[in-house]
Design an enzyme around this catalytic site. Structure first.
Site, PDB file in Angstrom:
ATOM      1  N   GLU A  83       0.818  -1.205   0.000  1.00 45.90           N
ATOM      2  CA  GLU A  83       0.000   0.000   0.000  1.00 45.90           C
ATOM      3  C   GLU A  83       0.856   1.262   0.000  1.00 45.90           C
ATOM      4  O   GLU A  83       0.560   2.228  -0.708  1.00 45.90           O
ATOM      5  CB  GLU A  83      -0.942   0.007   1.217  1.00 45.90           C
ATOM      6  CG  GLU A  83      -2.077  -0.990   1.138  1.00 45.90           C
ATOM      7  CD  GLU A  83      -3.057  -0.674   0.010  1.00 45.90           C
ATOM      8  OE1 GLU A  83      -3.206   0.514  -0.346  1.00 45.90           O
ATOM      9  OE2 GLU A  83      -3.651  -1.621  -0.522  1.00 45.90           O
ATOM     10  N   TYR A 131      -6.735   6.143   4.695  1.00 44.67           N
ATOM     11  CA  TYR A 131      -6.899   5.235   3.553  1.00 44.67           C
ATOM     12  C   TYR A 131      -6.041   3.989   3.715  1.00 44.67           C
ATOM     13  O   TYR A 131      -6.524   2.855   3.569  1.00 44.67           O
ATOM     14  CB  TYR A 131      -6.561   5.943   2.240  1.00 44.67           C
ATOM     15  CG  TYR A 131      -6.580   4.975   1.078  1.00 44.67           C
ATOM     16  CD1 TYR A 131      -7.782   4.661   0.443  1.00 44.67           C
ATOM     17  CD2 TYR A 131      -5.421   4.317   0.663  1.00 44.67           C
ATOM     18  CE1 TYR A 131      -7.832   3.735  -0.585  1.00 44.67           C
ATOM     19  CE2 TYR A 131      -5.459   3.380  -0.359  1.00 44.67           C
ATOM     20  CZ  TYR A 131      -6.662   3.095  -0.983  1.00 44.67           C
ATOM     21  OH  TYR A 131      -6.711   2.156  -1.982  1.00 44.67           O
ATOM     22  N   ASP A 187     -11.009   5.264  -3.161  1.00 48.17           N
ATOM     23  CA  ASP A 187      -9.867   5.886  -3.815  1.00 48.17           C
ATOM     24  C   ASP A 187     -10.340   6.516  -5.118  1.00 48.17           C
ATOM     25  O   ASP A 187     -11.552   6.596  -5.385  1.00 48.17           O
ATOM     26  CB  ASP A 187      -8.738   4.868  -4.044  1.00 48.17           C
ATOM     27  CG  ASP A 187      -9.100   3.799  -5.080  1.00 48.17           C
ATOM     28  OD1 ASP A 187     -10.268   3.759  -5.541  1.00 48.17           O
ATOM     29  OD2 ASP A 187      -8.212   3.000  -5.427  1.00 48.17           O
TER      30      ASP A 187
END
Length: 304
Positions: A45, A130, A148
């Site tokens: 990520e 996020y 996103d």
């Protein structure tokens, strides 16, 4: 904002099932989709932030081979981690530093066990909402709906969701089936990545939501505005990364030796000379990436 601000289909179970079946039948294979290891998912990520996935795959494999878990990453020399990051053009070097520090937190503050909820994961250095939600979803199936750029584009086109962050979050949350964040978030992000792209590939990708999609019905495939990142070539980011890579090859360098290695047009008193280089080094020093010694001739080394 209320549900009346957007128009989700009434038969949501059918909509959900169509997307999940489409994803399960055929999706892109990435190494981080083949694991539920929170460490590997966190690495992926952080690497994927504003970096093309094709480049991330190669870097990811090399990174986890070299530092296969949080304990070994935490024990690594930070300059080696930053050097790897910079050498693979993975964006801001701060991300490597934060990842290194987060691994240390997992090792020392969490007794080697990753926190499992989005709120707990945000206690890790450099992990925002996020990323925390993505790790919670893909590692522990314990996240909320991911929102996103791809997901926003899907929701805006398919169900006419207004371009508003809170409304996108509301719509995404209503669509996601309870307790299915791992599969669902992968599926809807995949939809935006291969079918509902900037130039839509509805039929070629056999989009499972064509029957309900407002854009497919009207032909209006406009999408929310997406902030564009400034060009990398010639940018300050590029020269920061180059400086870190060069310093990784030497114990230390004098400014007079470092400057020409960073820029071929470096001249001591020129536009991109000593003053420009000092400003660049100040940024890196503030980030804890380099140490500048001004005792005598100024020398620079990576912060260990």
């Amino acid at each position: 904002m209320s549900e009346s601000a957007f128009s989700l289909p009434d038969d949501r179970d059918t909509v959900r099932r169509a997307l999940v079946e489409w994803y399960v039948e055929d999706h892109r294979g990435f190494p981080w989709r083949e694991t539920t290891d929170p460490y590997e998912i966190l690495v992926s990520e952080v690497m994927s932030q504003q970096t093309q996935l094709e480049r991330v795959v190669e870097a990811f494999d090399g990174f986890v081979e070299r530092w296969p878990d949080a304990e070994r990453l935490a024990a690594a020399d930070r300059s080696a981690v930053v050097g790897f990051w910079s050498g693979h053009s993975l964006g801001y070097n701060n991300r490597a530093r934060y990842l290194h520090e987060a691994a240390g937190q997992v090792t020392t503050e969490f007794d080697g066990e990753f926190p499992e909820t989005p709120d707990e994961l945000q206690e890790l250095q450099g992990v925002g909402p996020y990323t925390a939600n993505a790790v919670a979803s893909f590692a522990f199936n314990n996240g909320n709906a991911v929102v996103d750029t791809n997901v926003k584009r899907v929701l805006h086109r398919a169900f006419d969701v207004p371009d508003d962050d809170d409304t996108f979050a509301d719509a995404a949350g209503e669509l996601m089936p309870a307790g299915e964040s791992r599969t669902w978030n992968n599926a809807i992000m995949e939809l935006g990545g291969v079918a509902c792209t900037k130039t839509p590939a509805c039929d070629d990708a056999e989009c499972p939501w064509r029957a309900w999609c407002d854009a497919y019905a009207t032909g209006d495939f406009s999408a929310p505005d997406v902030p564009t990142q400034s060009p990398f070539e010639g940018s300050r980011r590029q020269f920061r990364g180059r400086t870190v890579r060069i310093l990784g090859e030497y114990d230390e360098l004098a400014l007079s030796e470092l400057g020409p290695r960073v820029r071929v047009d470096y001249t001591t008193d020129g536009e991109h000379g000593r003053e420009w280089l000092r400003e660049l080094l100040t940024d890196l020093e503030d980030d804890g990436l380099v140490a500048v010694d001004t005792d005598g001739e100024t020398t620079v080394r990576l912060q260990r």
